[in-house]
Design a protein around this motif. Structure first.
Motif, PDB file in Angstrom:
ATOM      1  N   PRO A   1      31.860  24.343  42.412  1.00  0.00           N
ATOM      2  CA  PRO A   1      31.127  25.407  43.111  1.00  0.00           C
ATOM      3  C   PRO A   1      31.805  26.768  42.950  1.00  0.00           C
ATOM      4  CG  PRO A   1      32.422  24.134  44.665  1.00  0.00           C
ATOM      5  CD  PRO A   1      32.550  23.438  43.326  1.00  0.00           C
ATOM      6  N   ASP A   2      31.047  27.816  43.217  1.00  0.00           N
ATOM      7  CA  ASP A   2      31.600  29.173  43.143  1.00  0.00           C
ATOM      8  C   ASP A   2      32.845  29.319  44.002  1.00  0.00           C
ATOM      9  OD1 ASP A   2      29.486  29.777  41.479  1.00  0.00           O
ATOM     10  OD2 ASP A   2      28.416  31.017  42.943  1.00  0.00           O
ATOM     11  N   SER A   3      32.881  28.657  45.146  1.00  0.00           N
ATOM     12  CA  SER A   3      34.039  28.769  46.040  1.00  0.00           C
ATOM     13  C   SER A   3      35.324  28.298  45.354  1.00  0.00           C
ATOM     14  CB  SER A   3      33.808  27.986  47.334  1.00  0.00           C
ATOM     15  OG  SER A   3      33.580  26.613  47.052  1.00  0.00           O
ATOM     16  N   PHE A   4      35.227  27.287  44.495  1.00  0.00           N
ATOM     17  CA  PHE A   4      36.403  26.826  43.744  1.00  0.00           C
ATOM     18  C   PHE A   4      36.941  27.954  42.871  1.00  0.00           C
ATOM     19  CE2 PHE A   4      38.166  25.368  39.737  1.00  0.00           C
ATOM     20  CZ  PHE A   4      39.179  24.537  40.150  1.00  0.00           C
ATOM     21  N   TRP A   5      36.053  28.613  42.138  1.00  0.00           N
ATOM     22  CA  TRP A   5      36.460  29.674  41.220  1.00  0.00           C
ATOM     23  C   TRP A   5      36.965  30.894  41.982  1.00  0.00           C
ATOM     24  CZ3 TRP A   5      37.257  27.800  36.655  1.00  0.00           C
ATOM     25  CH2 TRP A   5      36.531  26.686  36.249  1.00  0.00           C
ATOM     26  N   GLN A   6      36.371  31.166  43.123  1.00  0.00           N
ATOM     27  CA  GLN A   6      36.839  32.266  43.955  1.00  0.00           C
ATOM     28  C   GLN A   6      38.256  32.000  44.450  1.00  0.00           C
ATOM     29  OE1 GLN A   6      33.604  32.196  46.723  1.00  0.00           O
ATOM     30  NE2 GLN A   6      32.239  33.363  45.375  1.00  0.00           N
ATOM     31  N   ASP A   7      38.510  30.777  44.905  1.00  0.00           N
ATOM     32  CA  ASP A   7      39.860  30.403  45.358  1.00  0.00           C
ATOM     33  C   ASP A   7      40.852  30.455  44.196  1.00  0.00           C
ATOM     34  OD1 ASP A   7      38.919  29.996  47.923  1.00  0.00           O
ATOM     35  OD2 ASP A   7      38.862  27.802  47.749  1.00  0.00           O
ATOM     36  N   ARG A   8      40.426  29.990  43.047  1.00  0.00           N
ATOM     37  CA  ARG A   8      41.303  29.985  41.870  1.00  0.00           C
ATOM     38  C   ARG A   8      41.689  31.411  41.486  1.00  0.00           C
ATOM     39  NH1 ARG A   8      40.562  25.796  37.052  1.00  0.00           N
ATOM     40  NH2 ARG A   8      42.362  26.361  35.808  1.00  0.00           N
ATOM     41  N   ALA A   9      40.718  32.306  41.460  1.00  0.00           N
ATOM     42  CA  ALA A   9      41.005  33.696  41.106  1.00  0.00           C
ATOM     43  C   ALA A   9      41.906  34.348  42.153  1.00  0.00           C
ATOM     44  CB  ALA A   9      39.709  34.482  40.945  1.00  0.00           C
TER      45      ALA A   9
ATOM     46  N   GLY B   1      44.043  32.899  44.126  1.00  0.00           N
ATOM     47  CA  GLY B   1      45.381  32.319  44.034  1.00  0.00           C
ATOM     48  C   GLY B   1      46.183  32.811  42.850  1.00  0.00           C
ATOM     49  N   GLY B   2      45.529  33.137  41.742  1.00  0.00           N
ATOM     50  CA  GLY B   2      46.225  33.586  40.538  1.00  0.00           C
ATOM     51  C   GLY B   2      46.380  35.088  40.426  1.00  0.00           C
ATOM     52  N   SER B   3      45.895  35.804  41.426  1.00  0.00           N
ATOM     53  CA  SER B   3      45.919  37.265  41.383  1.00  0.00           C
ATOM     54  C   SER B   3      47.189  37.828  42.005  1.00  0.00           C
ATOM     55  CB  SER B   3      44.698  37.811  42.129  1.00  0.00           C
ATOM     56  OG  SER B   3      44.855  37.622  43.529  1.00  0.00           O
ATOM     57  N   ASP B   4      47.358  39.141  41.855  1.00  0.00           N
ATOM     58  CA  ASP B   4      48.489  39.825  42.492  1.00  0.00           C
ATOM     59  C   ASP B   4      48.441  39.724  44.003  1.00  0.00           C
ATOM     60  OD1 ASP B   4      50.118  40.732  40.454  1.00  0.00           O
ATOM     61  OD2 ASP B   4      48.963  42.555  40.146  1.00  0.00           O
ATOM     62  N   SER B   5      47.254  39.541  44.546  1.00  0.00           N
ATOM     63  CA  SER B   5      47.130  39.457  46.001  1.00  0.00           C
ATOM     64  C   SER B   5      47.279  38.034  46.517  1.00  0.00           C
ATOM     65  CB  SER B   5      45.784  40.034  46.459  1.00  0.00           C
ATOM     66  OG  SER B   5      44.713  39.328  45.870  1.00  0.00           O
ATOM     67  N   GLY B   6      47.485  37.079  45.604  1.00  0.00           N
ATOM     68  CA  GLY B   6      47.681  35.687  45.995  1.00  0.00           C
ATOM     69  C   GLY B   6      49.054  35.462  46.606  1.00  0.00           C
ATOM     70  N   PRO B   7      49.366  34.201  46.923  1.00  0.00           N
ATOM     71  CA  PRO B   7      50.626  33.897  47.615  1.00  0.00           C
ATOM     72  C   PRO B   7      51.888  34.019  46.757  1.00  0.00           C
ATOM     73  CG  PRO B   7      49.419  31.890  47.132  1.00  0.00           C
ATOM     74  CD  PRO B   7      48.520  33.037  46.749  1.00  0.00           C
ATOM     75  N   GLY B   8      51.773  34.279  45.469  1.00  0.00           N
ATOM     76  CA  GLY B   8      52.952  34.483  44.638  1.00  0.00           C
ATOM     77  C   GLY B   8      53.505  33.253  43.969  1.00  0.00           C
ATOM     78  N   VAL B   9      52.829  32.114  44.082  1.00  0.00           N
ATOM     79  CA  VAL B   9      53.308  30.900  43.422  1.00  0.00           C
ATOM     80  C   VAL B   9      52.506  30.585  42.165  1.00  0.00           C
ATOM     81  CG1 VAL B   9      54.304  29.896  45.507  1.00  0.00           C
ATOM     82  CG2 VAL B   9      51.927  29.403  44.913  1.00  0.00           C
ATOM     83  N   VAL B  10      51.479  31.379  41.887  1.00  0.00           N
ATOM     84  CA  VAL B  10      50.659  31.243  40.685  1.00  0.00           C
ATOM     85  C   VAL B  10      50.303  32.655  40.224  1.00  0.00           C
ATOM     86  CG1 VAL B  10      48.488  30.394  39.711  1.00  0.00           C
ATOM     87  CG2 VAL B  10      49.629  29.079  41.501  1.00  0.00           C
ATOM     88  N   ARG B  11      50.350  32.879  38.913  1.00  0.00           N
ATOM     89  CA  ARG B  11      49.855  34.125  38.334  1.00  0.00           C
ATOM     90  C   ARG B  11      49.080  33.772  37.074  1.00  0.00           C
ATOM     91  NH1 ARG B  11      50.608  35.874  42.427  1.00  0.00           N
ATOM     92  NH2 ARG B  11      51.682  37.731  43.103  1.00  0.00           N
TER      93      ARG B  11
END
Length: 185
Positions: free
Chosen positions: A44-52, A54-64
């Motif tokens: 679902p779109d929500s999966f891709w939204q969470d993935r983006a 999490g991998g962004s500069d605004s994510g928690p910092g454990v994935v880029r």
């Protein structure tokens, strides 16, 4: 063609999805990725939204997630960096014995191959790894399927060395994933 390398933004989930689906349609996808096109297409779109996110500069910092972008905004390639600490749950392979990063999701569109895109993506991913705060990252690792000679050749050229550690390929225990590492300089 010129490419700029950057970290994705949280609102770019549609581009994240499109590039991942393109990667999973690549002829070597079966030995390069642990996910099928059909599985990814059904998310679902929500999966891709969470993935983006999490991998962004605004994510928690454990994935880029890094992308190579053309001047007109088209994404030509990507690599994702996972931070792994000895206290973390194991995602793939053996548990981290040292603080390390793990490169996954490596893909360059066929029309961009041979133009230095993968080199630039890996430089950005490795440089980001070395800048993480204490405890310092001791190594960058990745896994490559034993039959993916093209990818393995690039990893060696970039400076990664085989560690001798192997793990069964998920879904095909007769095949192996080989661990490579780049120790901290």
């Amino acid at each position: 063609m010129d490419y700029s390398i950057r970290v994705i933004r949280a609102d770019e989930w549609e581009q994240v999805r499109e590039l991942r689906l393109a990667a999973l349609r690549d002829p070597v996808a079966a030995i390069a990725f642990l996910e099928t096109y059909e599985d990814a297409l059904g998310r679902p779109d929500s999966f891709w939204q969470d993935r983006a996110r999490g991998g962004s500069d605004s994510g928690p910092g454990v994935v880029r997630q890094f992308v190579a972008e053309t001047a007109d905004g088209r994404w030509a390639g990507t690599v994702t960096v996972l931070v792994e600490r000895p206290t973390d749950e194991v995602r793939f392979g053996e548990a981290a014995k040292v603080d390390q990063t793990h490169l996954v999701g490596v893909y360059v569109r066929p029309e961009a191959r041979g133009a230095g895109v993968i080199d630039a993506l890996f430089r950005a991913a490795v440089e980001w790894s070395w800048t993480l705060p204490e405890p310092a990252i001791a190594r960058v690792r990745l896994y490559v399927h034993e039959d993916n000679a093209r990818a393995a050749a690039f990893y060696r050229r970039f400076g990664f060395v085989a560690t001798g550690t192997t793990v069964p390929m998920p879904g095909d225990s007769g095949k192996r994933e080989l661990e490579y590492e780049l120790p901290r300089p």
